[in-house]
Motif scaffolding. Sequence first.
Motif, PDB file in Angstrom:
ATOM      1  N   ASP A 177      23.315   6.110 109.817  1.00 43.97           N
ATOM      2  CA  ASP A 177      21.942   5.756 110.183  1.00 43.97           C
ATOM      3  C   ASP A 177      21.154   6.917 110.783  1.00 43.97           C
ATOM      4  OD1 ASP A 177      19.741   3.910 110.640  1.00 43.97           O
ATOM      5  OD2 ASP A 177      20.293   3.988 112.751  1.00 43.97           O
ATOM      6  N   PRO A 178      21.685   7.667 111.788  1.00 46.42           N
ATOM      7  CA  PRO A 178      20.906   8.791 112.333  1.00 46.42           C
ATOM      8  C   PRO A 178      20.580   9.844 111.294  1.00 46.42           C
ATOM      9  CG  PRO A 178      22.799   8.281 113.733  1.00 46.42           C
ATOM     10  CD  PRO A 178      22.979   7.515 112.467  1.00 46.42           C
ATOM     11  N   LEU A 179      21.500  10.068 110.368  1.00 48.50           N
ATOM     12  CA  LEU A 179      21.271  11.077 109.323  1.00 48.50           C
ATOM     13  C   LEU A 179      20.183  10.634 108.358  1.00 48.50           C
ATOM     14  CD1 LEU A 179      24.988  12.052 108.589  1.00 48.50           C
ATOM     15  CD2 LEU A 179      23.308  13.380 109.868  1.00 48.50           C
ATOM     16  N   PHE A 180      20.142   9.336 108.037  1.00 49.29           N
ATOM     17  CA  PHE A 180      19.073   8.815 107.186  1.00 49.29           C
ATOM     18  C   PHE A 180      17.716   9.012 107.853  1.00 49.29           C
ATOM     19  CE2 PHE A 180      22.053   6.129 104.580  1.00 49.29           C
ATOM     20  CZ  PHE A 180      21.640   6.634 103.361  1.00 49.29           C
ATOM     21  N   ARG A 181      17.663   8.805 109.165  1.00 46.25           N
ATOM     22  CA  ARG A 181      16.391   8.957 109.882  1.00 46.25           C
ATOM     23  C   ARG A 181      15.922  10.410 109.880  1.00 46.25           C
ATOM     24  NH1 ARG A 181      15.109   4.321 112.687  1.00 46.25           N
ATOM     25  NH2 ARG A 181      16.805   2.799 112.870  1.00 46.25           N
ATOM     26  N   LYS A 182      16.873  11.329 109.921  1.00 50.29           N
ATOM     27  CA  LYS A 182      16.509  12.749 109.917  1.00 50.29           C
ATOM     28  C   LYS A 182      15.972  13.195 108.564  1.00 50.29           C
ATOM     29  CE  LYS A 182      19.828  14.359 113.424  1.00 50.29           C
ATOM     30  NZ  LYS A 182      21.033  15.183 113.651  1.00 50.29           N
ATOM     31  N   MET A 183      16.375  12.512 107.509  1.00 53.35           N
ATOM     32  CA  MET A 183      16.001  12.949 106.161  1.00 53.35           C
ATOM     33  C   MET A 183      14.503  12.984 105.957  1.00 53.35           C
ATOM     34  SD  MET A 183      18.847  11.463 103.502  1.00 53.35           S
ATOM     35  CE  MET A 183      18.106  12.317 102.130  1.00 53.35           C
ATOM     36  N   GLN A 184      13.760  12.040 106.568  1.00 53.46           N
ATOM     37  CA  GLN A 184      12.312  12.005 106.366  1.00 53.46           C
ATOM     38  C   GLN A 184      11.639  13.207 107.022  1.00 53.46           C
ATOM     39  OE1 GLN A 184      13.141   9.732 104.045  1.00 53.46           O
ATOM     40  NE2 GLN A 184      10.973   9.302 104.234  1.00 53.46           N
ATOM     41  N   ALA A 185      12.101  13.562 108.232  1.00 53.90           N
ATOM     42  CA  ALA A 185      11.527  14.736 108.906  1.00 53.90           C
ATOM     43  C   ALA A 185      11.850  16.010 108.125  1.00 53.90           C
ATOM     44  CB  ALA A 185      12.074  14.833 110.327  1.00 53.90           C
ATOM     45  N   ASP A 223      18.877  23.011 104.510  1.00 58.11           N
ATOM     46  CA  ASP A 223      18.932  22.085 105.646  1.00 58.11           C
ATOM     47  C   ASP A 223      18.846  20.638 105.160  1.00 58.11           C
ATOM     48  OD1 ASP A 223      18.971  21.271 108.330  1.00 58.11           O
ATOM     49  OD2 ASP A 223      16.780  21.197 108.400  1.00 58.11           O
ATOM     50  N   TYR A 224      17.904  20.386 104.240  1.00 54.71           N
ATOM     51  CA  TYR A 224      17.755  19.038 103.673  1.00 54.71           C
ATOM     52  C   TYR A 224      19.014  18.651 102.879  1.00 54.71           C
ATOM     53  CZ  TYR A 224      16.021  15.230 100.744  1.00 54.71           C
ATOM     54  OH  TYR A 224      15.876  14.018 100.113  1.00 54.71           O
ATOM     55  N   THR A 225      19.491  19.590 102.060  1.00 49.70           N
ATOM     56  CA  THR A 225      20.665  19.309 101.218  1.00 49.70           C
ATOM     57  C   THR A 225      21.897  19.034 102.066  1.00 49.70           C
ATOM     58  OG1 THR A 225      19.762  20.761  99.494  1.00 49.70           O
ATOM     59  CG2 THR A 225      22.099  20.222  99.351  1.00 49.70           C
ATOM     60  N   HIS A 226      22.086  19.834 103.117  1.00 42.82           N
ATOM     61  CA  HIS A 226      23.253  19.657 103.989  1.00 42.82           C
ATOM     62  C   HIS A 226      23.234  18.276 104.642  1.00 42.82           C
ATOM     63  CE1 HIS A 226      26.519  20.732 106.652  1.00 42.82           C
ATOM     64  NE2 HIS A 226      25.788  20.449 107.717  1.00 42.82           N
ATOM     65  N   ASN A 227      22.044  17.867 105.102  1.00 45.05           N
ATOM     66  CA  ASN A 227      21.919  16.542 105.722  1.00 45.05           C
ATOM     67  C   ASN A 227      22.201  15.443 104.695  1.00 45.05           C
ATOM     68  OD1 ASN A 227      20.686  15.038 108.272  1.00 45.05           O
ATOM     69  ND2 ASN A 227      19.869  14.046 106.467  1.00 45.05           N
ATOM     70  N   ALA A 228      21.649  15.612 103.472  1.00 45.68           N
ATOM     71  CA  ALA A 228      21.855  14.607 102.418  1.00 45.68           C
ATOM     72  C   ALA A 228      23.326  14.531 102.010  1.00 45.68           C
ATOM     73  CB  ALA A 228      20.988  14.949 101.209  1.00 45.68           C
ATOM     74  N   GLN A 229      23.982  15.693 101.919  1.00 46.71           N
ATOM     75  CA  GLN A 229      25.397  15.709 101.556  1.00 46.71           C
ATOM     76  C   GLN A 229      26.235  14.963 102.595  1.00 46.71           C
ATOM     77  OE1 GLN A 229      26.078  19.926 101.128  1.00 46.71           O
ATOM     78  NE2 GLN A 229      25.900  19.852  98.898  1.00 46.71           N
ATOM     79  N   LYS A 230      25.924  15.190 103.860  1.00 44.03           N
ATOM     80  CA  LYS A 230      26.682  14.530 104.929  1.00 44.03           C
ATOM     81  C   LYS A 230      26.524  13.014 104.859  1.00 44.03           C
ATOM     82  CE  LYS A 230      26.586  16.090 109.131  1.00 44.03           C
ATOM     83  NZ  LYS A 230      26.076  16.642 110.401  1.00 44.03           N
ATOM     84  N   VAL A 231      25.257  12.572 104.739  1.00 44.91           N
ATOM     85  CA  VAL A 231      25.021  11.131 104.791  1.00 44.91           C
ATOM     86  C   VAL A 231      25.585  10.435 103.554  1.00 44.91           C
ATOM     87  CG1 VAL A 231      22.700  11.203 103.762  1.00 44.91           C
ATOM     88  CG2 VAL A 231      23.315   9.342 105.279  1.00 44.91           C
ATOM     89  N   PHE A 232      25.427  11.060 102.378  1.00 47.14           N
ATOM     90  CA  PHE A 232      25.927  10.398 101.174  1.00 47.14           C
ATOM     91  C   PHE A 232      27.444  10.524 101.038  1.00 47.14           C
ATOM     92  CE2 PHE A 232      21.397  10.948  99.888  1.00 47.14           C
ATOM     93  CZ  PHE A 232      21.118   9.595  99.755  1.00 47.14           C
ATOM     94  N   SER A 233      28.030  11.535 101.663  1.00 48.02           N
ATOM     95  CA  SER A 233      29.497  11.615 101.710  1.00 48.02           C
ATOM     96  C   SER A 233      30.058  10.486 102.554  1.00 48.02           C
ATOM     97  CB  SER A 233      29.926  12.965 102.289  1.00 48.02           C
ATOM     98  OG  SER A 233      29.537  14.020 101.443  1.00 48.02           O
ATOM     99  N   ILE A 234      29.359  10.198 103.657  1.00 46.69           N
ATOM    100  CA  ILE A 234      29.796   9.085 104.517  1.00 46.69           C
ATOM    101  C   ILE A 234      29.672   7.766 103.765  1.00 46.69           C
ATOM    102  CG2 ILE A 234      29.244   7.791 106.617  1.00 46.69           C
ATOM    103  CD1 ILE A 234      28.368  10.495 107.844  1.00 46.69           C
ATOM    104  N   ILE A 235      28.528   7.595 103.081  1.00 44.41           N
ATOM    105  CA  ILE A 235      28.313   6.353 102.328  1.00 44.41           C
ATOM    106  C   ILE A 235      29.310   6.231 101.181  1.00 44.41           C
ATOM    107  CG2 ILE A 235      26.664   5.115 100.861  1.00 44.41           C
ATOM    108  CD1 ILE A 235      26.018   5.060 103.846  1.00 44.41           C
TER     109      ILE A 235
END
Length: 572
Positions: A177-185, A223-235
């Motif tokens: 959830d926190p990573l999803f929220r960061k994605m928009q910023a 930065d965006y890709t790293h955040n997306a990779q983390k969140v989608f790896s968790i999912i």
Amino acid sequence: MFHIMRKRIPMLAVWGSILFMVCQVMGTLYIPNITSDIVNKGITKGDTHYIIVAGLHMIGVSLAVIVAAGLNVLLSSQASQKLGKRLRNDIYRKVLYLSNDEFDQIGTSSLITRTTNDVVQMQNVTMMMLRMMIMAPIMMIGASFMAYQKNPQLTKIFVIVLPILIIIVAVILYFADPLFRKMQAKTDRLNLVFREGLTGVRVIRAFRQDDWEQKRFAAANQDYTHNAQKVFSIIAVMSPLTTLIMSGTNIAITWLGAKYISMQTMQIGNLLAFMTYASQILMSVMMLSMIFVVVPRAQASGVRIREVLDLKKQLSEPQTSKMLDDEASLSFHDVSFRYQDAPQLSLQQVNFQAQSGQSVGIIGGTGSGKTTLISLISRLYDPETGVIKVDGQDIRALTIKDLRERVSVVPQKSILFKGNVRANLQYGDQTATDDKLWHALKIAQADEFIETLDQTVEQNGDNFSGGQKQRLAIARALVKDADIYVFDDSFSALDFKTDAKLRQALKDDPQMQQKVIVIVGQRISTIADSDVIVVLDQGRMIGCGTHQELKASNAMYQEIITSQLKEGSVDA
């Protein structure tokens, strides 16, 4: 999120979607029961007639489920797309009427993201809610009831399985959830860098900063890709874990079911139906988990959209305008202005006035407040103190619409829209005839390079030079029938000869002789023949008068003349 959805989503489509979704669920729950009867009453007893009749019955129910599912998808798609359409319209309408202060609070790149990416998130969650969020609990409750009817003992498996599945989903969402929220910023940041690179591509090439800009974009992209990779790896962990749980559940059901069948306390058809209902129960939990993955991101998007829609209009206006004078006029009385949260005033105690047929010249160094002053005329900002009057009335006593109909502005940066010359000029007056357009082009000295009104204008007017764009922008302003015409340093790209011819054409035009003209200029020659010249220095008005008066008595004005004479930028 639900607050902004409630007012904009078409409720007829929503209720229709829910109705067909309920029909789809009922049919889906009924099909395993038919399968059970075919096995128990048809196959085991060798009753072919019963198998055929039940099979036809199953086909009929399946077709009904397909039709209901199709209508559910159709109506939910309509509901989500209309919601997106209305949100985009509302955001765009809101942005158009924001004051510059309000606009600056959010920023251009963020507004683009909120109008596109954030609205898409709202559309996606609406679609999923109407298809899955409502379906999942109904399916789970219905499947649990049907499974209990088939064998109450086997349902005890779910007492163990469901808590494990819920805990796994909750843990995954806790970290995601926190990573999803960061994605928009981070999307905002990516759009900002990309947009700056596109709009400033000529400057980047001129200074050979291609590598530096590529590195800057690569950093934002990484930065965006790293955040997306983390969140989608968790999912991604959710899928194999839930598959493992579902497979284990089926093994347990098969093992216990076989035991009950051997004890003759359960029929084979009931075991098949029970396994189907078990899959439906677990899939319902999975659907809910997918919703909980999407909802936090949509909730963050909803908050960002609501920030725009809830911006309170800082510029108050009356319901109707007070009566204006027939003759054009403009006056500033002790006007001071400060930008939002700025420590010091940007304009201090500005006083001047001009009547119909007069022109006002505004001159001063860079950052002296020239553009700020003319922004107050159109009421892009409100002064902190003092009164600005247009045609005899305080501008705060006029509606924004009425005020801006009386004022025509040529901005400092010439903006042209993709299309043709006619469309760009008619931006000032949609009803303007070709004769009126050519008249404006002639005054603006643009008839020299415009062959036809259907001549193509590329995006941002890139097929014209800087001076040509300025002249087209001036012509567009002249097409508008206003009382006050404001030229914000819009002669800067013109050569001296064209500048002089244009100003002379303004003076000679009978209609313009009844107007007030405000010219912001850097060159003395541009504003020297103005009836009133305002000299600004660091926001303070340090001189006001005619060219001759200021030339004789104002030190700042004399300094500007001297510097421009040395540079050869003042006519002898």
